[in-house]
Write a protein that holds these residues in place. Structure first.
Motif, mmCIF file in Angstrom:
data_model
loop_
_atom_site.group_PDB
_atom_site.id
_atom_site.type_symbol
_atom_site.label_atom_id
_atom_site.label_comp_id
_atom_site.label_asym_id
_atom_site.label_seq_id
_atom_site.Cartn_x
_atom_site.Cartn_y
_atom_site.Cartn_z
ATOM 1 N N HIS A 51 0.892 -1.157 0.000
ATOM 2 C CA HIS A 51 0.000 0.000 0.000
ATOM 3 C C HIS A 51 0.928 1.203 0.000
ATOM 4 O O HIS A 51 1.658 1.445 0.971
ATOM 5 N N GLU A 52 0.951 1.946 -1.090
ATOM 6 C CA GLU A 52 1.922 3.030 -1.254
ATOM 7 C C GLU A 52 1.801 4.123 -0.208
ATOM 8 O O GLU A 52 2.807 4.584 0.328
ATOM 9 N N GLU A 53 0.594 4.547 0.109
ATOM 10 C CA GLU A 53 0.403 5.656 1.036
ATOM 11 C C GLU A 53 0.914 5.335 2.439
ATOM 12 O O GLU A 53 1.509 6.169 3.108
ATOM 13 N N PHE A 54 0.683 4.089 2.889
ATOM 14 C CA PHE A 54 1.060 3.709 4.251
ATOM 15 C C PHE A 54 2.309 2.834 4.311
ATOM 16 O O PHE A 54 2.760 2.482 5.397
ATOM 17 N N ASN A 55 2.877 2.482 3.146
ATOM 18 C CA ASN A 55 4.076 1.644 3.071
ATOM 19 C C ASN A 55 3.920 0.342 3.845
ATOM 20 O O ASN A 55 4.811 -0.069 4.580
ATOM 21 N N LEU A 56 2.762 -0.292 3.682
ATOM 22 C CA LEU A 56 2.478 -1.560 4.354
ATOM 23 C C LEU A 56 2.365 -2.680 3.331
ATOM 24 O O LEU A 56 1.823 -2.482 2.243
ATOM 25 N N PRO A 57 2.848 -3.880 3.684
ATOM 26 C CA PRO A 57 2.626 -5.014 2.790
ATOM 27 C C PRO A 57 1.143 -5.382 2.755
ATOM 28 O O PRO A 57 0.448 -5.302 3.772
ATOM 29 N N VAL A 58 0.680 -5.755 1.581
ATOM 30 C CA VAL A 58 -0.684 -6.243 1.389
ATOM 31 C C VAL A 58 -0.560 -7.604 0.725
ATOM 32 O O VAL A 58 0.163 -7.756 -0.263
ATOM 33 N N TYR A 59 -1.248 -8.574 1.285
ATOM 34 C CA TYR A 59 -1.162 -9.949 0.800
ATOM 35 C C TYR A 59 -2.430 -10.312 0.053
ATOM 36 O O TYR A 59 -3.521 -10.142 0.580
ATOM 37 N N MET A 60 -2.279 -10.813 -1.165
ATOM 38 C CA MET A 60 -3.407 -11.359 -1.906
ATOM 39 C C MET A 60 -3.446 -12.837 -1.536
ATOM 40 O O MET A 60 -2.495 -13.576 -1.809
ATOM 41 N N VAL A 61 -4.534 -13.233 -0.877
ATOM 42 C CA VAL A 61 -4.656 -14.595 -0.359
ATOM 43 C C VAL A 61 -5.815 -15.294 -1.048
ATOM 44 O O VAL A 61 -6.932 -14.755 -1.090
ATOM 45 N N GLU A 62 -5.540 -16.477 -1.585
ATOM 46 C CA GLU A 62 -6.605 -17.301 -2.151
ATOM 47 C C GLU A 62 -7.104 -18.232 -1.057
ATOM 48 O O GLU A 62 -6.365 -19.102 -0.589
ATOM 49 N N PHE A 63 -8.342 -18.002 -0.644
ATOM 50 C CA PHE A 63 -8.960 -18.817 0.399
ATOM 51 C C PHE A 63 -9.778 -19.933 -0.242
ATOM 52 O O PHE A 63 -10.360 -19.744 -1.309
ATOM 53 N N GLN A 64 -9.826 -21.081 0.444
ATOM 54 C CA GLN A 64 -10.617 -22.206 -0.059
ATOM 55 C C GLN A 64 -12.069 -21.795 -0.216
ATOM 56 O O GLN A 64 -12.750 -22.237 -1.119
ATOM 57 N N GLU A 65 -12.528 -20.967 0.694
ATOM 58 C CA GLU A 65 -13.867 -20.390 0.609
ATOM 59 C C GLU A 65 -13.691 -18.878 0.587
ATOM 60 O O GLU A 65 -13.020 -18.330 1.434
ATOM 61 N N GLY A 66 -14.242 -18.210 -0.380
ATOM 62 C CA GLY A 66 -14.156 -16.752 -0.405
ATOM 63 C C GLY A 66 -13.343 -16.173 -1.527
ATOM 64 O O GLY A 66 -13.345 -14.975 -1.736
ATOM 65 N N GLY A 67 -12.613 -17.013 -2.276
ATOM 66 C CA GLY A 67 -11.825 -16.496 -3.396
ATOM 67 C C GLY A 67 -10.578 -15.760 -2.939
ATOM 68 O O GLY A 67 -10.040 -16.011 -1.863
ATOM 69 N N VAL A 68 -10.119 -14.826 -3.757
ATOM 70 C CA VAL A 68 -8.905 -14.060 -3.463
ATOM 71 C C VAL A 68 -9.299 -12.777 -2.733
ATOM 72 O O VAL A 68 -10.158 -12.033 -3.189
ATOM 73 N N VAL A 69 -8.638 -12.542 -1.590
ATOM 74 C CA VAL A 69 -8.937 -11.386 -0.743
ATOM 75 C C VAL A 69 -7.624 -10.706 -0.373
ATOM 76 O O VAL A 69 -6.640 -11.366 -0.040
ATOM 77 N N GLY A 70 -7.600 -9.371 -0.423
ATOM 78 C CA GLY A 70 -6.447 -8.611 0.035
ATOM 79 C C GLY A 70 -6.442 -8.543 1.555
ATOM 80 O O GLY A 70 -7.458 -8.222 2.160
ATOM 81 N N CYS A 71 -5.292 -8.878 2.171
ATOM 82 C CA CYS A 71 -5.199 -8.952 3.641
ATOM 83 C C CYS A 71 -3.984 -8.186 4.151
ATOM 84 O O CYS A 71 -2.958 -8.116 3.483
ATOM 85 N N LEU A 72 -4.110 -7.665 5.344
ATOM 86 C CA LEU A 72 -2.986 -7.068 6.066
ATOM 87 C C LEU A 72 -2.400 -8.116 6.997
ATOM 88 O O LEU A 72 -3.033 -9.128 7.300
ATOM 89 N N GLU A 73 -1.186 -7.876 7.479
ATOM 90 C CA GLU A 73 -0.505 -8.865 8.334
ATOM 91 C C GLU A 73 -1.295 -9.227 9.570
ATOM 92 O O GLU A 73 -1.278 -10.374 10.008
ATOM 93 N N GLU A 74 -2.010 -8.274 10.151
ATOM 94 C CA GLU A 74 -2.740 -8.556 11.381
ATOM 95 C C GLU A 74 -4.009 -9.387 11.132
ATOM 96 O O GLU A 74 -4.652 -9.829 12.075
ATOM 97 N N GLU A 75 -4.337 -9.631 9.859
ATOM 98 C CA GLU A 75 -5.532 -10.414 9.523
ATOM 99 C C GLU A 75 -5.231 -11.873 9.194
ATOM 100 O O GLU A 75 -6.152 -12.655 8.972
ATOM 101 N N ILE A 76 -3.925 -12.234 9.159
ATOM 102 C CA ILE A 76 -3.527 -13.594 8.819
ATOM 103 C C ILE A 76 -2.410 -14.082 9.728
ATOM 104 O O ILE A 76 -1.726 -13.297 10.367
ATOM 105 N N ALA A 77 -2.243 -15.417 9.767
ATOM 106 C CA ALA A 77 -1.144 -16.053 10.524
ATOM 107 C C ALA A 77 -0.744 -17.314 9.779
ATOM 108 O O ALA A 77 -1.569 -17.915 9.065
ATOM 109 N N LEU A 78 0.492 -17.740 9.960
ATOM 110 C CA LEU A 78 0.931 -18.973 9.317
ATOM 111 C C LEU A 78 0.095 -20.147 9.804
ATOM 112 O O LEU A 78 -0.249 -20.240 10.973
ATOM 113 N N ALA A 79 -0.213 -21.044 8.882
ATOM 114 C CA ALA A 79 -1.009 -22.237 9.206
ATOM 115 C C ALA A 79 -0.126 -23.262 9.902
ATOM 116 O O ALA A 79 1.051 -23.311 9.723
#
Length: 79
Positions: A51-79
């Motif tokens: 994200h250019e304005e905030f200089n934060l990584p954004v992850y495009m995640v393909e979920f088994q349910e829900g398709g591809v969703v843009g996520c921030l680090e605080e919204e995901i964790a390693l499985a």
């Protein structure tokens, strides 16, 4: 210019959603506010951007349910 923060996760890693994710209007084929992904849903990182304005990584995640969703680090964790 502030350098982008280093991404914590990498492309191809398996993750879990750590929160419920809702449509913020980015998905025109779904109702605004509709649940996209439930907490605990597994997925895989398919792209990492910034994200250019905030200089934060954004992850495009393909979920088994829900398709591809843009996520921030605080919204995901390693499985």
């Amino acid at each position: 210019m502030i350098e982008p923060r280093e991404a914590k996760y990498q492309w191809g890693q398996r993750i879990l959603a750590t929160v419920d994710m809702f449509n913020d209007g980015s998905y025109p084929d779904r109702e605004p506010g509709a649940l996209l992904v439930s907490n605990g849903t597994p997925g895989e990182i398919v792209n990492v951007g910034y994200h250019e304005e905030f200089n934060l990584p954004v992850y495009m995640v393909e979920f088994q349910e829900g398709g591809v969703v843009g996520c921030l680090e605080e919204e995901i964790a390693l499985a």
